[in-house]
Motif scaffolding. Sequence first.
Motif, PDB file in Angstrom:
ATOM      1  N   VAL A 165       0.846  -1.189   0.000  1.00  0.00           N
ATOM      2  CA  VAL A 165       0.000   0.000   0.000  1.00  0.00           C
ATOM      3  C   VAL A 165       0.886   1.246   0.000  1.00  0.00           C
ATOM      4  CG1 VAL A 165      -1.790   1.292   1.230  1.00  0.00           C
ATOM      5  CG2 VAL A 165      -1.794  -1.224   1.281  1.00  0.00           C
ATOM      6  N   ILE A 166       0.610   2.149  -0.927  1.00  0.00           N
ATOM      7  CA  ILE A 166       1.298   3.438  -0.991  1.00  0.00           C
ATOM      8  C   ILE A 166       0.236   4.526  -0.863  1.00  0.00           C
ATOM      9  CG2 ILE A 166       2.869   4.919  -2.298  1.00  0.00           C
ATOM     10  CD1 ILE A 166       3.558   2.452  -4.003  1.00  0.00           C
ATOM     11  N   GLN A 167       0.429   5.438   0.069  1.00  0.00           N
ATOM     12  CA  GLN A 167      -0.543   6.528   0.244  1.00  0.00           C
ATOM     13  C   GLN A 167       0.151   7.880   0.117  1.00  0.00           C
ATOM     14  OE1 GLN A 167      -2.747   7.857   4.095  1.00  0.00           O
ATOM     15  NE2 GLN A 167      -4.189   6.545   3.000  1.00  0.00           N
ATOM     16  N   TRP A 168      -0.344   8.662  -0.813  1.00  0.00           N
ATOM     17  CA  TRP A 168       0.149  10.027  -1.003  1.00  0.00           C
ATOM     18  C   TRP A 168      -0.813  11.004  -0.335  1.00  0.00           C
ATOM     19  CZ3 TRP A 168       0.496   6.321  -4.818  1.00  0.00           C
ATOM     20  CH2 TRP A 168       1.758   6.117  -5.406  1.00  0.00           C
ATOM     21  N   ASN A 169      -0.285  11.897   0.469  1.00  0.00           N
ATOM     22  CA  ASN A 169      -1.083  12.977   1.046  1.00  0.00           C
ATOM     23  C   ASN A 169      -0.979  14.199   0.133  1.00  0.00           C
ATOM     24  OD1 ASN A 169      -1.912  11.609   3.481  1.00  0.00           O
ATOM     25  ND2 ASN A 169       0.186  11.850   4.217  1.00  0.00           N
ATOM     26  N   VAL A 170      -2.104  14.630  -0.380  1.00  0.00           N
ATOM     27  CA  VAL A 170      -2.149  15.720  -1.357  1.00  0.00           C
ATOM     28  C   VAL A 170      -2.576  17.007  -0.679  1.00  0.00           C
ATOM     29  CG1 VAL A 170      -3.191  16.521  -3.516  1.00  0.00           C
ATOM     30  CG2 VAL A 170      -2.712  14.081  -3.190  1.00  0.00           C
ATOM     31  N   THR A 171      -1.818  18.076  -0.915  1.00  0.00           N
ATOM     32  CA  THR A 171      -2.156  19.398  -0.395  1.00  0.00           C
ATOM     33  C   THR A 171      -2.103  20.408  -1.539  1.00  0.00           C
ATOM     34  OG1 THR A 171       0.095  20.157   0.096  1.00  0.00           O
ATOM     35  CG2 THR A 171      -0.976  18.740   1.740  1.00  0.00           C
ATOM     36  N   PRO A 172      -2.610  21.625  -1.327  1.00  0.00           N
ATOM     37  CA  PRO A 172      -2.559  22.633  -2.392  1.00  0.00           C
ATOM     38  C   PRO A 172      -1.146  22.988  -2.840  1.00  0.00           C
ATOM     39  CG  PRO A 172      -4.196  23.245  -0.764  1.00  0.00           C
ATOM     40  CD  PRO A 172      -3.449  22.076  -0.200  1.00  0.00           C
ATOM     41  N   ILE A 173      -0.128  22.655  -2.038  1.00  0.00           N
ATOM     42  CA  ILE A 173       1.237  23.003  -2.431  1.00  0.00           C
ATOM     43  C   ILE A 173       2.030  21.782  -2.913  1.00  0.00           C
ATOM     44  CG2 ILE A 173       1.324  25.012  -0.913  1.00  0.00           C
ATOM     45  CD1 ILE A 173       3.002  23.343   1.034  1.00  0.00           C
ATOM     46  N   SER A 174       1.379  20.617  -3.036  1.00  0.00           N
ATOM     47  CA  SER A 174       2.062  19.430  -3.551  1.00  0.00           C
ATOM     48  C   SER A 174       2.499  19.690  -4.989  1.00  0.00           C
ATOM     49  CB  SER A 174       1.146  18.211  -3.502  1.00  0.00           C
ATOM     50  OG  SER A 174       0.780  17.894  -2.174  1.00  0.00           O
ATOM     51  N   LYS A 175       3.786  19.508  -5.255  1.00  0.00           N
ATOM     52  CA  LYS A 175       4.324  19.800  -6.582  1.00  0.00           C
ATOM     53  C   LYS A 175       4.607  18.553  -7.410  1.00  0.00           C
ATOM     54  CE  LYS A 175       6.459  24.244  -5.451  1.00  0.00           C
ATOM     55  NZ  LYS A 175       7.725  25.027  -5.455  1.00  0.00           N
ATOM     56  N   GLU A 176       4.798  17.403  -6.751  1.00  0.00           N
ATOM     57  CA  GLU A 176       5.172  16.187  -7.468  1.00  0.00           C
ATOM     58  C   GLU A 176       3.967  15.273  -7.603  1.00  0.00           C
ATOM     59  OE1 GLU A 176       8.903  13.022  -7.544  1.00  0.00           O
ATOM     60  OE2 GLU A 176       8.537  14.284  -5.787  1.00  0.00           O
ATOM     61  N   ALA A 177       3.601  14.934  -8.822  1.00  0.00           N
ATOM     62  CA  ALA A 177       2.447  14.084  -9.065  1.00  0.00           C
ATOM     63  C   ALA A 177       2.730  12.666  -8.577  1.00  0.00           C
ATOM     64  CB  ALA A 177       2.114  14.063 -10.550  1.00  0.00           C
ATOM     65  N   PRO A 178       1.784  12.050  -7.841  1.00  0.00           N
ATOM     66  CA  PRO A 178       1.963  10.660  -7.438  1.00  0.00           C
ATOM     67  C   PRO A 178       2.239   9.777  -8.653  1.00  0.00           C
ATOM     68  CG  PRO A 178       0.095  11.612  -6.282  1.00  0.00           C
ATOM     69  CD  PRO A 178       0.519  12.616  -7.307  1.00  0.00           C
ATOM     70  N   THR A 179       3.296   8.960  -8.563  1.00  0.00           N
ATOM     71  CA  THR A 179       3.714   8.139  -9.699  1.00  0.00           C
ATOM     72  C   THR A 179       4.228   6.793  -9.204  1.00  0.00           C
ATOM     73  OG1 THR A 179       4.394  10.128 -10.914  1.00  0.00           O
ATOM     74  CG2 THR A 179       5.203   8.038 -11.747  1.00  0.00           C
ATOM     75  N   ALA A 180       3.877   5.727  -9.925  1.00  0.00           N
ATOM     76  CA  ALA A 180       4.386   4.400  -9.607  1.00  0.00           C
ATOM     77  C   ALA A 180       4.443   3.568 -10.876  1.00  0.00           C
ATOM     78  CB  ALA A 180       3.509   3.702  -8.564  1.00  0.00           C
ATOM     79  N   VAL A 181       5.433   2.691 -10.929  1.00  0.00           N
ATOM     80  CA  VAL A 181       5.556   1.740 -12.034  1.00  0.00           C
ATOM     81  C   VAL A 181       5.438   0.342 -11.449  1.00  0.00           C
ATOM     82  CG1 VAL A 181       7.058   0.825 -13.856  1.00  0.00           C
ATOM     83  CG2 VAL A 181       7.013   3.294 -13.376  1.00  0.00           C
ATOM     84  N   LEU A 182       4.527  -0.479 -12.006  1.00  0.00           N
ATOM     85  CA  LEU A 182       4.268  -1.821 -11.511  1.00  0.00           C
ATOM     86  C   LEU A 182       4.539  -2.857 -12.595  1.00  0.00           C
ATOM     87  CD1 LEU A 182       0.788  -1.198  -9.787  1.00  0.00           C
ATOM     88  CD2 LEU A 182       3.066  -0.862  -8.809  1.00  0.00           C
ATOM     89  N   ARG A 183       4.940  -4.058 -12.143  1.00  0.00           N
ATOM     90  CA  ARG A 183       5.133  -5.165 -13.083  1.00  0.00           C
ATOM     91  C   ARG A 183       4.046  -6.199 -12.822  1.00  0.00           C
ATOM     92  NH1 ARG A 183      10.389  -5.796 -12.844  1.00  0.00           N
ATOM     93  NH2 ARG A 183      10.684  -4.591 -14.749  1.00  0.00           N
ATOM     94  N   LEU A 184       3.234  -6.454 -13.856  1.00  0.00           N
ATOM     95  CA  LEU A 184       2.089  -7.363 -13.750  1.00  0.00           C
ATOM     96  C   LEU A 184       2.410  -8.676 -14.467  1.00  0.00           C
ATOM     97  CD1 LEU A 184      -0.723  -4.802 -14.680  1.00  0.00           C
ATOM     98  CD2 LEU A 184       0.393  -5.126 -12.475  1.00  0.00           C
ATOM     99  N   ASN A 185       1.424  -9.586 -14.441  1.00  0.00           N
ATOM    100  CA  ASN A 185       1.566 -10.795 -15.241  1.00  0.00           C
ATOM    101  C   ASN A 185       1.603 -10.413 -16.710  1.00  0.00           C
ATOM    102  OD1 ASN A 185       1.429 -12.270 -12.881  1.00  0.00           O
ATOM    103  ND2 ASN A 185      -0.746 -12.756 -13.101  1.00  0.00           N
ATOM    104  N   ALA A 186       2.515 -11.011 -17.465  1.00  0.00           N
ATOM    105  CA  ALA A 186       2.652 -10.686 -18.890  1.00  0.00           C
ATOM    106  C   ALA A 186       1.407 -11.123 -19.646  1.00  0.00           C
ATOM    107  CB  ALA A 186       3.891 -11.356 -19.462  1.00  0.00           C
ATOM    108  N   ARG A 187       1.070 -10.333 -20.659  1.00  0.00           N
ATOM    109  CA  ARG A 187      -0.097 -10.674 -21.483  1.00  0.00           C
ATOM    110  C   ARG A 187       0.257 -11.768 -22.469  1.00  0.00           C
ATOM    111  NH1 ARG A 187      -2.138  -5.103 -23.935  1.00  0.00           N
ATOM    112  NH2 ARG A 187       0.103  -4.722 -24.048  1.00  0.00           N
TER     113      ARG A 187
END
Length: 249
Positions: free
Chosen positions: A227-249
Motif C-alpha cells: 500500500v502506498i498513500q500520497w497525502n495531497v495538499t494545495p502546495i504538492s508539486k510532485e504528481a503521485p507516480t508508480a511503475v508496476l510489473r504485472l503478469n505478462a499478457r
Amino acid sequence: MMHWIRNLALLIAAPLILTGCLFTPGQFVSTLTIGKDRSFTFTYKGEVLAIDLEGMSDGLGGMAEGDTVKDAADADSTDDDVKPGDAPQESPAEKAQETAEKKAKRDAQLREIATQLAKEPGYNSVQYLGDNKFVVDYSISGTLTHNFVYPFNQDAAMVLPWIAIELRGKDTIRVKAPGFAKQENVGGEMTGSRESKASGTFTLTTDAEIVSQNNEDGSKTAGGKRVIQWNVTPISKEAPTAVLRLNAR
C-alpha cells in the motif's frame, strides 16, 4: 519542434477556453487497487471544482506568435482617439445585474454537466452545489488491457485527466496522477499557472511488483498487499507516480 508542442498545447486547451472552465479536485479521497492479474478498481469521492477561465482567451486570442504583452498593449492603445467621457459607463446596478445574469447562466451550464455526468458509467452520484462546486462519488472496475484515464468527457471538456494508467510493454504499467499536484501551466500560455485547491489522499494498493514509486514514505504491507498513500495538499508539486510489473499478457 517547439512550434509543434505549442500548437498541441493550444489544441488541448481550446475546449477548456470555449466552455470557460477547468475542472480540478477539491477535498477528496481517492483509491486505486491493481492486481498482478491486471484487475483494477479506481474510486474518487469528493469535490470537483470548476475554475472560471472566462476572459483569459480574450486577453491572448489577438496575440500572434512572437508578440509580447507590451506589443499587444501598444496595439490596443487609443489614448489619442478616446477621451474620458466618450464611452458610456455602466452603473453599479447594471454591473450587478450583468454579474448575476452571468452567474445564473454558468450555474445552469454546470447543472447540465452534472446531469450528463451522472449518466456516465462509474458515476454513482453527481451533485452540483452551486458556486462552481460539485460533489462526486465515482468508482469503476475493469481489466487493464488498455490505458485508463480519469476524468475524461469531451462534452464537458474534461480532457486533462487527473490520473492516467499507461500500459508499457508486455508486463509493465505506469500510474501517474498529475491532477493531484500543483500544475504550473495548463495549455502553456493559454491559461498560465493557477492555485491548486486539491486536498486529500490517493492510495494505491497492489499485489504486483513495485518497480518504482515517488512517495518518500515508501510502501507498507497490509493484507498481503503493498500500500502506498500520497497525502495531497494545495502546495504538492510532485504528481503521485508508480511503475508496476504485472503478469505478462
